[in-house]
Motif scaffolding. Structure first.
Motif, PDB file in Angstrom:
ATOM      1  N   LEU A  81       0.857  -1.176   0.000  1.00  0.00           N
ATOM      2  CA  LEU A  81       0.000   0.000   0.000  1.00  0.00           C
ATOM      3  C   LEU A  81       0.897   1.229   0.000  1.00  0.00           C
ATOM      4  N   SER A  82       0.528   2.231  -0.783  1.00  0.00           N
ATOM      5  CA  SER A  82       1.270   3.486  -0.845  1.00  0.00           C
ATOM      6  C   SER A  82       0.509   4.511  -0.012  1.00  0.00           C
ATOM      7  N   LEU A  83       1.091   4.928   1.094  1.00  0.00           N
ATOM      8  CA  LEU A  83       0.386   5.736   2.077  1.00  0.00           C
ATOM      9  C   LEU A  83       0.761   7.209   1.983  1.00  0.00           C
ATOM     10  N   ILE A 135      -5.862   6.642   0.452  1.00  0.00           N
ATOM     11  CA  ILE A 135      -5.703   5.666  -0.638  1.00  0.00           C
ATOM     12  C   ILE A 135      -6.905   5.693  -1.575  1.00  0.00           C
ATOM     13  N   THR A 136      -7.992   6.369  -1.158  1.00  0.00           N
ATOM     14  CA  THR A 136      -9.167   6.481  -2.017  1.00  0.00           C
ATOM     15  C   THR A 136      -9.132   7.722  -2.897  1.00  0.00           C
ATOM     16  N   ILE A 137      -8.236   8.686  -2.643  1.00  0.00           N
ATOM     17  CA  ILE A 137      -8.303   9.951  -3.388  1.00  0.00           C
ATOM     18  C   ILE A 137      -7.635   9.811  -4.753  1.00  0.00           C
ATOM     19  N   ASP A 141      -4.184   5.421  -7.877  1.00  0.00           N
ATOM     20  CA  ASP A 141      -3.428   4.608  -8.832  1.00  0.00           C
ATOM     21  C   ASP A 141      -2.034   4.247  -8.336  1.00  0.00           C
ATOM     22  N   GLU A 142      -1.674   4.691  -7.145  1.00  0.00           N
ATOM     23  CA  GLU A 142      -0.365   4.321  -6.611  1.00  0.00           C
ATOM     24  C   GLU A 142      -0.403   2.849  -6.183  1.00  0.00           C
ATOM     25  N   PRO A 143       0.723   2.141  -6.299  1.00  0.00           N
ATOM     26  CA  PRO A 143       0.740   0.696  -5.985  1.00  0.00           C
ATOM     27  C   PRO A 143       0.420   0.453  -4.508  1.00  0.00           C
ATOM     28  N   ASP A 144      -0.366  -0.556  -4.189  1.00  0.00           N
ATOM     29  CA  ASP A 144      -1.391  -1.229  -4.975  1.00  0.00           C
ATOM     30  C   ASP A 144      -2.743  -0.829  -4.387  1.00  0.00           C
ATOM     31  N   ASN A 145      -2.938   0.469  -4.247  1.00  0.00           N
ATOM     32  CA  ASN A 145      -4.104   0.980  -3.541  1.00  0.00           C
ATOM     33  C   ASN A 145      -5.415   0.561  -4.209  1.00  0.00           C
ATOM     34  N   ALA A 146      -5.495   0.734  -5.526  1.00  0.00           N
ATOM     35  CA  ALA A 146      -6.731   0.375  -6.226  1.00  0.00           C
ATOM     36  C   ALA A 146      -7.029  -1.116  -6.093  1.00  0.00           C
ATOM     37  N   ALA A 147      -6.002  -1.935  -6.218  1.00  0.00           N
ATOM     38  CA  ALA A 147      -6.199  -3.388  -6.119  1.00  0.00           C
ATOM     39  C   ALA A 147      -6.680  -3.781  -4.722  1.00  0.00           C
ATOM     40  N   PHE A 148      -6.131  -3.145  -3.698  1.00  0.00           N
ATOM     41  CA  PHE A 148      -6.551  -3.453  -2.334  1.00  0.00           C
ATOM     42  C   PHE A 148      -8.008  -3.048  -2.119  1.00  0.00           C
ATOM     43  N   LYS A 158       0.356  10.147 -15.257  1.00  0.00           N
ATOM     44  CA  LYS A 158      -0.106   8.787 -15.576  1.00  0.00           C
ATOM     45  C   LYS A 158      -1.343   8.830 -16.455  1.00  0.00           C
ATOM     46  N   HIS A 159      -2.269   9.744 -16.139  1.00  0.00           N
ATOM     47  CA  HIS A 159      -3.500   9.829 -16.927  1.00  0.00           C
ATOM     48  C   HIS A 159      -3.207  10.311 -18.340  1.00  0.00           C
ATOM     49  N   GLU A 160      -2.240  11.216 -18.510  1.00  0.00           N
ATOM     50  CA  GLU A 160      -1.902  11.714 -19.838  1.00  0.00           C
ATOM     51  C   GLU A 160      -1.271  10.627 -20.694  1.00  0.00           C
ATOM     52  N   GLU A 161      -0.616   9.651 -20.032  1.00  0.00           N
ATOM     53  CA  GLU A 161       0.026   8.572 -20.770  1.00  0.00           C
ATOM     54  C   GLU A 161      -0.973   7.524 -21.238  1.00  0.00           C
ATOM     55  N   ARG A 162      -2.170   7.513 -20.645  1.00  0.00           N
ATOM     56  CA  ARG A 162      -3.170   6.494 -21.001  1.00  0.00           C
ATOM     57  C   ARG A 162      -3.778   6.760 -22.375  1.00  0.00           C
TER      58      ARG A 162
END
Length: 345
Positions: free
Chosen positions: A153-155, A216-218, A223-230, A341-345
């Motif tokens: 988790l990235s805090l 981790i919800t903001i 998108d920081e590892p692995d907040n969305a997955a958790f 990150k969003h601009e790279e998508r």
């Protein structure tokens, strides 16, 4: 020219009525909102999602297949509200509470019969961090269904979770410590140790998950590892997600109106879009703010996406006067990284 101005004003009014600036708000698309988290769940074809403005919904939702998220509530749950949440958990529901420094969440945890608590002190790690000790990387992940596919988790300005018998899902490395301030340096008396940041425990027929970092919800951290997955793992085995907004800031007018229409089909049939217009029209303060923002933007030509880091820092100081400079700098870095990150998508 007048047509363009009118169109810009109407767009601004619509944005003002349909978006929010509340931290952690599901309709806040800025760095500190959780619009991306809400959007991800809404587009997940395997679950239904609802915004809960009243705890009465806990009594009618099928508990066994439902996960409720409570993110840093601003007000204490009264006895009646807490009792409804407690019965939901007792009957098989999953309650996920994300909190760092507020007392309201710990009061709710006590009322529903959970043992884990948010510690409330700032969690720092001088050895294993992303952009500073106040942004630790917690990579001590327990093998559990709620952490499948999660390596860390990235805090961001988190606290530790005191398990008090609950199962630890994620913890920091061995050199983390708790302090009163994010700028505190460890000394000879500092207790360096691994610190739990996420736990789970059985309460009745349900489960309570406690996470020591609502950020981790903001959008800046999702998108920081692995907040969305958790976060996804917390509701992956269910069929319904409730976003509990009952003790936070109110929804923006248009979103509130649309939710009311969905809740009351008879009212929808009688007044239709008239309700939306009425609610939006009644929100004078929000609309004035939206008009003022549009007028100022038209006058100045400023585009928020082109603000410099210094200009962003000044905005953050005005909006969060209690924040330390180190937090402002780290937040800007996180925001820039998320936008990149969003601009790279």
């Amino acid at each position: 020219m007048l047509v363009a101005l009118a169109a810009a004003v109407l767009v601004g009014l619509f944005v003002a009525a349909s978006t929010s600036s509340a931290a952690f708000g599901p309709y806040n698309s800025a760095w500190d909102g959780s619009g991306e988290f809400r959007g991800e769940i809404q587009t997940d074809g395997n679950v239904e999602s609802e915004l809960v403005r009243d705890t009465d919904r806990y009594e009618t939702a099928p508990a066994n297949e439902t996960t409720a998220f409570v993110v840093a509530p601003e007000e204490s749950y009264g006895a009646a509200d807490a009792a409804r949440v407690g019965r939901f958990v007792e009957n098989g529901g999953t309650l996920v509470v994300l909190e760092n420094f507020g007392a309201e969440s710990n009061e709710l945890l006590e009322d529903v019969g959970a043992d884990a608590r948010a510690n409330g002190s700032v969690l720092l790690d001088e050895q294993n961090y992303d952009r500073g000790p106040a942004m630790p990387i917690a990579d001590g992940v327990t093998d559990h269904t709620r952490t499948a596919g999660v390596e860390q988790l990235s805090l961001n300005y988190a606290t530790a979770v005191d398990p008090n018998g609950a199962t630890v899902l994620v913890e920091t490395g061995d050199y983390a410590y708790l302090a009163d301030s994010a700028d505190a340096d460890p000394d000879a008396d500092t207790d360096l140790d691994s610190r739990p940041v996420a736990t789970v425990e059985d309460v009745g027929d349900g489960e309570v998950v406690v996470v020591g970092d609502p950020s981790i919800t903001i959008n800046a951290m999702y998108d920081e590892p692995d907040n969305a997955a958790f976060l996804e793992r917390q509701y992956a085995d269910g069929e319904r997600v409730l976003f509990d907004l009952s003790h936070g800031e109110e929804l923006p007018p248009l979103a509130s109106a649309m939710l009311t229409l969905r809740e009351l089909p008879a009212l929808q049939a009688l007044v239709g879009l008239g309700v939306v217009v009425a609610v939006v029209g009644a929100s004078n303060r929000t609309l004035r703010d939206g008009f003022g923002a549009v007028r100022a933007r038209l006058a100045s030509g400023d585009d928020p996406d082109t603000l410099t880091d210094d200009e962003r820092a000044e905005l953050l100081r005005e909006r969060h006067p209690d924040w330390e400079e180190s937090r402002i700098r780290e937040t800007i870095t996180a925001l820039n990284r998320s936008r990149s990150k969003h601009e790279e998508r």
